[in-house]
Write a protein that holds these residues in place. Structure first.
Motif, PDB file in Angstrom:
ATOM      1  N   ASN A 178      -0.411   6.897  -1.509  1.00 41.44           N
ATOM      2  CA  ASN A 178       0.808   6.174  -1.886  1.00 41.44           C
ATOM      3  C   ASN A 178       1.837   6.155  -0.761  1.00 41.44           C
ATOM      4  N   GLY A 179       1.729   7.116   0.162  1.00 43.81           N
ATOM      5  CA  GLY A 179       2.626   7.166   1.308  1.00 43.81           C
ATOM      6  C   GLY A 179       2.129   6.354   2.497  1.00 43.81           C
ATOM      7  N   GLY A 180       0.984   5.680   2.336  1.00 47.67           N
ATOM      8  CA  GLY A 180       0.459   4.823   3.397  1.00 47.67           C
ATOM      9  C   GLY A 180      -0.509   5.508   4.342  1.00 47.67           C
ATOM     10  N   PHE A 181      -0.880   6.752   4.042  1.00 51.34           N
ATOM     11  CA  PHE A 181      -1.795   7.494   4.899  1.00 51.34           C
ATOM     12  C   PHE A 181      -3.239   7.279   4.461  1.00 51.34           C
ATOM     13  N   GLU A 182      -4.164   7.625   5.339  1.00 53.03           N
ATOM     14  CA  GLU A 182      -5.585   7.477   5.035  1.00 53.03           C
ATOM     15  C   GLU A 182      -6.081   8.560   4.082  1.00 53.03           C
ATOM     16  N   SER A 183      -5.559   9.782   4.235  1.00 51.37           N
ATOM     17  CA  SER A 183      -5.997  10.885   3.378  1.00 51.37           C
ATOM     18  C   SER A 183      -4.955  11.999   3.404  1.00 51.37           C
ATOM     19  N   LYS A 184      -5.173  13.016   2.576  1.00 48.22           N
ATOM     20  CA  LYS A 184      -4.237  14.141   2.517  1.00 48.22           C
ATOM     21  C   LYS A 184      -4.188  14.912   3.837  1.00 48.22           C
ATOM     22  N   PHE A 199       9.859   2.813  -3.711  1.00 49.27           N
ATOM     23  CA  PHE A 199      10.091   1.378  -3.586  1.00 49.27           C
ATOM     24  C   PHE A 199       9.626   0.639  -4.829  1.00 49.27           C
ATOM     25  N   THR A 200       8.930   1.324  -5.739  1.00 48.74           N
ATOM     26  CA  THR A 200       8.430   0.736  -6.984  1.00 48.74           C
ATOM     27  C   THR A 200       8.852   1.636  -8.141  1.00 48.74           C
ATOM     28  N   CYS A 239      15.892   1.059  -3.068  1.00 46.36           N
ATOM     29  CA  CYS A 239      15.550   2.368  -3.621  1.00 46.36           C
ATOM     30  C   CYS A 239      15.545   2.243  -5.142  1.00 46.36           C
ATOM     31  N   ILE A 240      14.367   2.446  -5.740  1.00 50.02           N
ATOM     32  CA  ILE A 240      14.253   2.399  -7.198  1.00 50.02           C
ATOM     33  C   ILE A 240      14.629   3.755  -7.793  1.00 50.02           C
ATOM     34  N   ILE A 287       0.843  -1.193   0.000  1.00 50.79           N
ATOM     35  CA  ILE A 287       0.000   0.000   0.000  1.00 50.79           C
ATOM     36  C   ILE A 287       0.880   1.245   0.000  1.00 50.79           C
ATOM     37  N   LYS A 288       1.907   1.238   0.823  1.00 45.41           N
ATOM     38  CA  LYS A 288       2.862   2.352   0.898  1.00 45.41           C
ATOM     39  C   LYS A 288       3.967   2.069  -0.108  1.00 45.41           C
ATOM     40  N   ILE A 289       4.031   2.881  -1.185  1.00 40.06           N
ATOM     41  CA  ILE A 289       5.009   2.615  -2.244  1.00 40.06           C
ATOM     42  C   ILE A 289       6.178   3.606  -2.241  1.00 40.06           C
ATOM     43  N   HIS A 290       6.155   4.528  -1.294  1.00 39.10           N
ATOM     44  CA  HIS A 290       7.284   5.455  -1.149  1.00 39.10           C
ATOM     45  C   HIS A 290       7.317   5.998   0.271  1.00 39.10           C
TER      46      HIS A 290
END
Length: 108
Positions: free
Chosen positions: A79-85, A103-104, A51-52, A21-24
């Motif tokens: 993308n950072g794994g949070f619920e919302s902005k 990470f991707t 680190c890609i 879920i968290k890609i960075h």
């Protein structure tokens, strides 16, 4: 590079990486090189990533800029794994400057 994570609203961000879920993540102290191994730790959870790529990030209030381009702050948060902005400022503060560590292969 060892990256420590703190829980945010009782969410273990390393678990979010394990669940894809968290890609960075973001850091402002050192920019890793592409291909560099990353060790993510939150409490007893440990995850190894690579680190890609990296990109420059600036957060000013609700505006997120990556490589001098304004991006969708909701997408950045998810993308950072949070619920919302809304979680971005409570985690990073209203003014933040650093690097997105991917990470991707996804890039903004």
């Amino acid at each position: 590079m060892l990256l420590y994570f703190k829980k945010h609203n009782n969410i273990n961000l390393v678990d979010k990486v394990n669940e894809n879920i968290k890609i960075h993540t973001c850091r402002n102290n050192r920019r890793p090189n592409a291909g560099e191994p990353l060790f993510l730790r939150c409490g007893k959870s440990l995850n190894k990533q690579v680190c890609i790529s990296t990109q420059e990030v600036k957060i000013n209030g609700d505006v997120v800029t990556i490589d001098n381009k304004i991006i969708d702050s909701e997408l950045f948060a998810i993308n950072g794994g949070f619920e919302s902005k809304n979680d971005i400022n409570s985690f990073y503060g209203p003014n933040y400057s650093g690097f997105v560590i991917h990470f991707t292969k996804f890039r903004y």
